[in-house]
Design a protein around this motif. Structure first.
Motif, PDB file in Angstrom:
ATOM      1  N   ILE A   8      43.694  37.312  36.869  1.00  0.00           N
ATOM      2  CA  ILE A   8      42.941  36.985  38.089  1.00  0.00           C
ATOM      3  C   ILE A   8      42.472  38.260  38.772  1.00  0.00           C
ATOM      4  N   ARG A   9      43.400  39.260  38.887  1.00  0.00           N
ATOM      5  CA  ARG A   9      43.031  40.518  39.539  1.00  0.00           C
ATOM      6  C   ARG A   9      41.881  41.189  38.807  1.00  0.00           C
ATOM      7  N   ARG A  10      41.969  41.270  37.496  1.00  0.00           N
ATOM      8  CA  ARG A  10      40.958  41.961  36.696  1.00  0.00           C
ATOM      9  C   ARG A  10      39.611  41.241  36.764  1.00  0.00           C
ATOM     10  N   ASN A  11      39.625  39.932  36.557  1.00  0.00           N
ATOM     11  CA  ASN A  11      38.369  39.175  36.562  1.00  0.00           C
ATOM     12  C   ASN A  11      37.720  39.160  37.953  1.00  0.00           C
ATOM     13  N   ALA A  12      38.562  39.022  38.976  1.00  0.00           N
ATOM     14  CA  ALA A  12      38.035  38.966  40.344  1.00  0.00           C
ATOM     15  C   ALA A  12      37.396  40.286  40.741  1.00  0.00           C
ATOM     16  N   LEU A  13      38.061  41.417  40.407  1.00  0.00           N
ATOM     17  CA  LEU A  13      37.515  42.725  40.758  1.00  0.00           C
ATOM     18  C   LEU A  13      36.186  42.970  40.048  1.00  0.00           C
ATOM     19  N   ASP A  14      36.091  42.526  38.797  1.00  0.00           N
ATOM     20  CA  ASP A  14      34.813  42.677  38.074  1.00  0.00           C
ATOM     21  C   ASP A  14      33.715  41.844  38.737  1.00  0.00           C
ATOM     22  N   ALA A  15      34.076  40.613  39.118  1.00  0.00           N
ATOM     23  CA  ALA A  15      33.072  39.730  39.733  1.00  0.00           C
ATOM     24  C   ALA A  15      32.649  40.236  41.114  1.00  0.00           C
ATOM     25  N   ILE A  16      33.640  40.730  41.876  1.00  0.00           N
ATOM     26  CA  ILE A  16      33.335  41.241  43.224  1.00  0.00           C
ATOM     27  C   ILE A  16      32.423  42.450  43.143  1.00  0.00           C
ATOM     28  N   SER A  17      32.693  43.360  42.233  1.00  0.00           N
ATOM     29  CA  SER A  17      31.862  44.562  42.105  1.00  0.00           C
ATOM     30  C   SER A  17      30.451  44.230  41.644  1.00  0.00           C
ATOM     31  N   ASP A  26      30.942  35.589  49.231  1.00  0.00           N
ATOM     32  CA  ASP A  26      31.700  34.547  49.915  1.00  0.00           C
ATOM     33  C   ASP A  26      32.158  33.483  48.931  1.00  0.00           C
ATOM     34  N   ALA A  27      31.315  33.181  47.962  1.00  0.00           N
ATOM     35  CA  ALA A  27      31.704  32.194  46.945  1.00  0.00           C
ATOM     36  C   ALA A  27      32.888  32.705  46.115  1.00  0.00           C
ATOM     37  N   LEU A  28      32.917  33.994  45.821  1.00  0.00           N
ATOM     38  CA  LEU A  28      34.041  34.579  45.070  1.00  0.00           C
ATOM     39  C   LEU A  28      35.321  34.552  45.903  1.00  0.00           C
ATOM     40  N   ARG A  29      35.199  34.802  47.217  1.00  0.00           N
ATOM     41  CA  ARG A  29      36.379  34.736  48.075  1.00  0.00           C
ATOM     42  C   ARG A  29      36.993  33.350  48.034  1.00  0.00           C
ATOM     43  N   VAL A  30      36.142  32.314  48.121  1.00  0.00           N
ATOM     44  CA  VAL A  30      36.642  30.936  48.061  1.00  0.00           C
ATOM     45  C   VAL A  30      37.244  30.645  46.676  1.00  0.00           C
ATOM     46  N   ARG A  31      36.604  31.146  45.624  1.00  0.00           N
ATOM     47  CA  ARG A  31      37.052  30.873  44.249  1.00  0.00           C
ATOM     48  C   ARG A  31      38.445  31.429  43.973  1.00  0.00           C
ATOM     49  N   VAL A  64      48.148  41.403  44.625  1.00  0.00           N
ATOM     50  CA  VAL A  64      46.830  40.972  44.107  1.00  0.00           C
ATOM     51  C   VAL A  64      45.944  40.473  45.253  1.00  0.00           C
ATOM     52  N   ARG A  65      46.563  39.674  46.165  1.00  0.00           N
ATOM     53  CA  ARG A  65      45.791  39.152  47.300  1.00  0.00           C
ATOM     54  C   ARG A  65      45.253  40.308  48.161  1.00  0.00           C
ATOM     55  N   SER A  66      46.122  41.290  48.444  1.00  0.00           N
ATOM     56  CA  SER A  66      45.713  42.425  49.285  1.00  0.00           C
ATOM     57  C   SER A  66      44.599  43.211  48.613  1.00  0.00           C
ATOM     58  N   ILE A  67      44.705  43.424  47.292  1.00  0.00           N
ATOM     59  CA  ILE A  67      43.689  44.181  46.555  1.00  0.00           C
ATOM     60  C   ILE A  67      42.346  43.455  46.599  1.00  0.00           C
ATOM     61  N   LEU A  68      42.406  42.125  46.381  1.00  0.00           N
ATOM     62  CA  LEU A  68      41.151  41.341  46.372  1.00  0.00           C
ATOM     63  C   LEU A  68      40.511  41.310  47.766  1.00  0.00           C
ATOM     64  N   GLU A  69      41.340  41.133  48.795  1.00  0.00           N
ATOM     65  CA  GLU A  69      40.797  41.099  50.163  1.00  0.00           C
ATOM     66  C   GLU A  69      40.148  42.430  50.520  1.00  0.00           C
ATOM     67  N   ALA A  70      40.801  43.538  50.166  1.00  0.00           N
ATOM     68  CA  ALA A  70      40.236  44.861  50.450  1.00  0.00           C
ATOM     69  C   ALA A  70      38.947  45.086  49.672  1.00  0.00           C
ATOM     70  N   SER A  71      38.927  44.621  48.422  1.00  0.00           N
ATOM     71  CA  SER A  71      37.729  44.784  47.596  1.00  0.00           C
ATOM     72  C   SER A  71      36.556  43.975  48.144  1.00  0.00           C
ATOM     73  N   ILE A  72      36.865  42.750  48.601  1.00  0.00           N
ATOM     74  CA  ILE A  72      35.816  41.897  49.183  1.00  0.00           C
ATOM     75  C   ILE A  72      35.263  42.522  50.456  1.00  0.00           C
ATOM     76  N   LYS A  77      30.755  45.361  53.209  1.00  0.00           N
ATOM     77  CA  LYS A  77      30.145  46.450  53.972  1.00  0.00           C
ATOM     78  C   LYS A  77      29.004  47.081  53.191  1.00  0.00           C
ATOM     79  N   LEU A  78      29.232  47.274  51.883  1.00  0.00           N
ATOM     80  CA  LEU A  78      28.198  47.881  51.045  1.00  0.00           C
ATOM     81  C   LEU A  78      26.950  47.001  50.978  1.00  0.00           C
TER      82      LEU A  78
END
Length: 341
Positions: A8-17, A26-31, A64-72, A77-78
């Motif tokens: 989840i961490r790996r796939n989410a970070l790739d999708a967020i970037s 926002d859709a990724l955050r919900v997912r 994992v939650r903290s990493i994803l929230e920070a990445s989002i 901002k970017l």
């Protein structure tokens, strides 16, 4: 379960970037982090773990939650900065392009003439007064020596509000004479412009609603010569030197003696045309010495003080000033006509 969280961490970070819009982010955050998200689904399986595994997996899930929230948050901002850059680029103004000249309105020709007349009288020491258009019959007629039975008081000539004919739309600006005499100290010099109402048929020189300018001067030793000299000076300043006028004897209940003043027709120069109805002259005002009864009714001693008054039609003054042939053109509000002045 540890492998699931890592995936989840790996796939989410790739999708967020790779998210290109705030909507995608926002859709990724919900997912991944929503109530029905993938991380929440894994945490719901914590009950199947042993007592030794739960703290380890719980700590990993929180990481994992903290990493994803920070990445989002960072990606958000970017994306905002990127959107602002695109907006600024799209809204860039080329300062070398000639600007569009704003269209500015113009004062109505009738009010241009009114301003000129006001300036003339202010220069002579007159005070400008403006007041009510709904008037008492007592001021519109009775205190001006217009008794009951006078044709001007008929329902066919006047717009009344009450059955007893006590309240009406003023038919003239002359009531301002009475209001001024009742409230001001002597000597008095006033100019009172305003709208008036009569049941006139619309034609080239008449309208049921029009404008009058009332003028009045009261002092010791005021004479008819003062009235004539003042009006001639006003006309000369308004229309130019050499403007031809004439004064004709007339009768008004509130002045004695009375007169009417005409100016030579601006269209035909006295030869006769439709504008002046073939007469060569256009009536612009009625005037005269204030009747002693009117002065007495306002508490002014006519043996000590005298005065003159006039009422001129503003529209007719504008016709002559701008060489307009038909009064109706002033009220039709055709911009093509009004822009000429």
């Amino acid at each position: 379960m540890k492998q699931q969280l890592e995936a989840i961490r790996r796939n989410a970070l790739d999708a967020i970037s790779g998210a290109e819009t705030s909507g995608e982010l926002d859709a990724l955050r919900v997912r991944y982090l929503g109530k029905k998200g993938e991380l929440t689904a894994v945490l719901k399986q914590m009950g199947k773990l042993s007592a030794e595994e739960r703290p380890v997996i719980g700590q990993l899930a929180n990481e994992v939650r903290s990493i994803l929230e920070a990445s989002i948050e960072e990606r958000g901002k970017l994306l905002k900065e990127k959107a602002m850059e695109q907006k600024l680029l799209a809204e860039t103004v080329d300062v070398t392009i000639p600007g569009t000249q704003p269209k500015i309105g113009k004062k109505h020709p009738m009010y241009q003439v009114l301003d000129e007349i006001k300036d003339i009288f202010i220069g002579m020491g007159f005070e400008i007064l403006e007041d009510r258009e709904v008037e008492l019959a007592e001021y519109n007629f009775t205190k001006l020596n217009v008794e009951e039975g006078h044709p001007a008081r008929e329902w066919s000539d006047t717009f009344y509000f009450t059955e007893d004919s006590s309240i009406l739309l003023r038919t003239q600006t002359s009531p301002m004479q009475i209001h001024a005499m009742e409230t001001k100290s002597l000597p008095i010099r006033i100019l009172a412009p305003g709208r008036v109402y009569r049941k006139d048929e619309v034609d080239a020189t008449h309208s049921p609603m029009f404008h009058q300018i009332e003028g009045m001067a009261i002092d010791k030793n005021i004479t008819m010569a003062d009235l004539k000299g003042t009006l001639n000076e006003v006309v000369q300043q308004l229309y130019g030197k050499g403007t031809v006028t004439r004064f004709r004897p007339h009768h008004f209940p509130f002045t004695e003696p009375s007169c009417e003043m005409d100016i030579q027709c601006h269209k035909c120069r006295g030869a006769g045309c439709p504008t002046c109805k073939g007469e060569g002259w256009i009536e612009v005002l009625g005037a005269g010495m204030i009747h002693p009864k009117v002065l007495e009714g306002c508490g002014i001693d006519p043996t000590v003080y005298s005065g003159w008054a006039f009422g001129m039609g503003l529209e007719r003054m504008a016709l002559g000033h701008f060489k307009i042939s038909d009064l109706r053109l002033i009220f039709e509000n055709d911009v093509r006509f009004l822009e000429q002045f």
